[in-house]
Motif scaffolding. Structure first.
Motif, short mmCIF file in Angstrom:
data_model
loop_
_atom_site.label_atom_id
_atom_site.label_comp_id
_atom_site.label_asym_id
_atom_site.label_seq_id
_atom_site.Cartn_x
_atom_site.Cartn_y
_atom_site.Cartn_z
N SER A 1 0.83 -1.21 0.00
CA SER A 1 0.00 0.00 0.00
C SER A 1 0.85 1.25 0.00
O SER A 1 0.71 2.12 -0.86
N THR A 2 1.79 1.37 0.97
CA THR A 2 2.56 2.60 1.10
C THR A 2 3.52 2.84 -0.05
O THR A 2 3.79 3.98 -0.41
N HIS A 3 4.05 1.76 -0.63
CA HIS A 3 5.11 1.94 -1.62
C HIS A 3 4.79 1.40 -3.02
O HIS A 3 5.69 1.24 -3.85
N ALA A 4 3.51 1.15 -3.28
CA ALA A 4 3.09 0.79 -4.64
C ALA A 4 1.72 1.39 -4.94
O ALA A 4 1.59 2.26 -5.80
N ILE A 5 0.71 0.97 -4.21
CA ILE A 5 -0.67 1.38 -4.51
C ILE A 5 -0.91 2.87 -4.26
O ILE A 5 -1.53 3.56 -5.08
N ASN A 6 -0.42 3.40 -3.14
CA ASN A 6 -0.69 4.79 -2.79
C ASN A 6 -0.20 5.79 -3.83
O ASN A 6 -0.72 6.91 -3.94
N ALA A 7 0.82 5.41 -4.57
CA ALA A 7 1.39 6.31 -5.57
C ALA A 7 0.36 6.77 -6.60
O ALA A 7 0.42 7.90 -7.11
N SER A 8 -0.60 5.92 -6.90
CA SER A 8 -1.64 6.29 -7.86
C SER A 8 -3.00 6.45 -7.20
O SER A 8 -3.88 7.12 -7.74
N LEU A 9 -3.17 5.88 -6.01
CA LEU A 9 -4.46 5.94 -5.33
C LEU A 9 -4.78 7.34 -4.82
O LEU A 9 -5.90 7.82 -4.96
N TYR A 10 -3.78 8.02 -4.25
CA TYR A 10 -3.99 9.35 -3.69
C TYR A 10 -3.52 10.42 -4.67
O TYR A 10 -2.34 10.47 -5.03
N LYS A 11 -4.45 11.26 -5.06
CA LYS A 11 -4.14 12.30 -6.04
C LYS A 11 -3.15 13.32 -5.49
O LYS A 11 -2.32 13.86 -6.21
N ASN A 12 -3.23 13.60 -4.18
CA ASN A 12 -2.36 14.60 -3.55
C ASN A 12 -1.49 13.96 -2.46
O ASN A 12 -1.43 14.45 -1.34
N LEU A 13 -0.84 12.88 -2.80
CA LEU A 13 0.01 12.19 -1.84
C LEU A 13 1.16 13.11 -1.42
O LEU A 13 1.79 13.75 -2.26
N LYS A 14 1.42 13.16 -0.12
CA LYS A 14 2.42 14.10 0.41
C LYS A 14 3.82 13.51 0.48
O LYS A 14 4.71 14.10 1.10
N TYR A 15 4.02 12.37 -0.10
CA TYR A 15 5.36 11.79 -0.18
C TYR A 15 5.49 11.05 -1.50
O TYR A 15 4.48 10.70 -2.12
N ASP A 16 6.72 10.83 -1.92
CA ASP A 16 6.99 10.05 -3.12
C ASP A 16 7.67 8.75 -2.69
O ASP A 16 8.76 8.79 -2.10
N PRO A 17 7.05 7.61 -2.95
CA PRO A 17 7.62 6.35 -2.47
C PRO A 17 8.99 6.03 -3.06
O PRO A 17 9.75 5.26 -2.46
N VAL A 18 9.32 6.62 -4.20
CA VAL A 18 10.62 6.38 -4.82
C VAL A 18 11.63 7.46 -4.42
O VAL A 18 12.74 7.16 -3.95
N LYS A 19 11.25 8.72 -4.56
CA LYS A 19 12.19 9.82 -4.35
C LYS A 19 12.47 10.12 -2.89
O LYS A 19 13.51 10.70 -2.56
N ASP A 20 11.55 9.76 -1.99
CA ASP A 20 11.70 10.13 -0.58
C ASP A 20 12.21 9.00 0.31
O ASP A 20 12.34 9.19 1.52
#
Length: 329
Positions: free
Chosen positions: A100-119
């Motif tokens: 969820s945190t590092h795959a699904i959320n990247a596209s699920l949340y339009k305004n996600l406050k973190y980047d699972p790859v860059k952060d």
């Protein structure tokens, strides 16, 4: 003149000492300076929490330093992930990441406050968690093919439950709908237990969820296990076929647990952590509790292997999210 020179030397010396004090702890000092924080982005008692507490205890033993678990739940793990993304990259903050945190959320949340790859810095893939297909025993189906036939024949049965909108259990259901070409209605719940209760009573036709969560109802005969979603059969139920074996081509889904650190954490620390975790997943107690009891497929990967997994999973789930219309603003 000598007095002025002495004052100048003292000033330079003081400045140098202050500069040394301002330099953060180096990788060579880690982990002696202070306890390590292991952030779990879900509530106490869930799979991620159980994994986190086991790893924290084993890491503490191997690193000779306290590892303290902090639960920061909410928004499918996004609250805890955002906290860690903004933490100091010094090796003293770790994160229990998931599909969820590092795959699904990247596209699920339009305004996600973190980047699972860059952060984040990947550390190690800990384990895969098999999901299973569960139905109401009174539905009268014993195979995936029979369930598909019911769904095609009876529009009023085209419902599936999940532990919440945007979770891997929800999107696995959407993936199933896409695979069989039948429109299905998603019924989200606030957690797994109420969802399973409604499936067992026939209010909802089926659901996908973790095997361990379903065991009490399966043993009581209130749920029926039809298939597992992973590529291979699982030790907890070796006679249960996979979805692919049951005729749904290409259907291979597994939730996963992993460890991350904030972006910029020194590579020697990341390598040491990955090395320690690769030993920990082979520990007899870990194998017994997480492997045999919970049905997890333990891995213990390199940082590079975890990065490769994310590179495959993020676009895969983005496609599922887009097709399901599950995007959250």
């Amino acid at each position: 003149m000598k007095t002025q020179r002495r004052i100048l030397l003292n000033t330079l010396l003081a400045g140098s000492l202050l500069g040394i004090a301002a330099v953060p702890a180096q990788a060579s000092d880690w982990p002696a300076a202070k306890p390590i924080s292991y952030v779990v982005p879900f509530t106490v008692g869930g799979s991620t929490d159980v994994v986190g507490r086991m790893l924290a205890r084993k890491l503490a033993e191997r690193l000779n330093q306290n590892v303290i678990v902090e639960n920061k739940p909410g928004a499918a793990g996004a609250i805890g992930a955002t906290y860690v993304a903004n933490a100091a990259p010094d090796g003293y903050t770790l994160f229990g990441g998931t599909i969820s945190t590092h795959a699904i959320n990247a596209s699920l949340y339009k305004n996600l406050k973190y980047d699972p790859v860059k952060d984040f810095e990947p550390v190690s893939l800990i384990a895969y968690l098999p999901n299973v297909l569960l139905v109401d025993p009174n539905l009268g189906v014993n195979t995936v093919a029979e369930l598909i036939e019911v769904l095609k024949r009876s529009p009023d049965k085209r419902t599936f439950a999940s532990s919440g909108a945007g979770t891997s259990t929800h999107l696995t259901g959407e993936l199933f709908a896409n695979a069989i070409g039948v429109p299905l209605t998603h019924v989200p719940y606030k957690g797994t237990p109420p969802a399973m209760v409604d499936v067992s009573s026939g209010q909802v036709t089926f659901m996908f969820d973790q095997m361990t969560a379903a065991l009490p109802l399966l043993e009581a005969g209130k749920l029926k296990l039809v298939a597992v979603t992973t590529k291979d059969r699982i030790a907890l139920s070796p006679k249960t076929p996979t979805m692919e074996e049951a005729g749904v081509a290409g259907f291979n889904v597994a939730s996963w647990q992993a460890v991350y650190a904030p972006k910029g954490t020194p590579k020697p620390i990341l390598d040491r952590l990955a090395q320690e975790l690769s030993v920990i997943v082979k520990d007899r107690e870990v194998q017994e509790q997480l492997g045999k009891t919970m049905g997890m497929q333990l891995v213990g990967s390199t940082p590079e292997q975890l990065r490769d997994l994310m590179a495959a999973e993020i676009p895969r789930w983005a496609d599922v999210v887009e097709k399901s219309g599950a995007i959250i603003n």
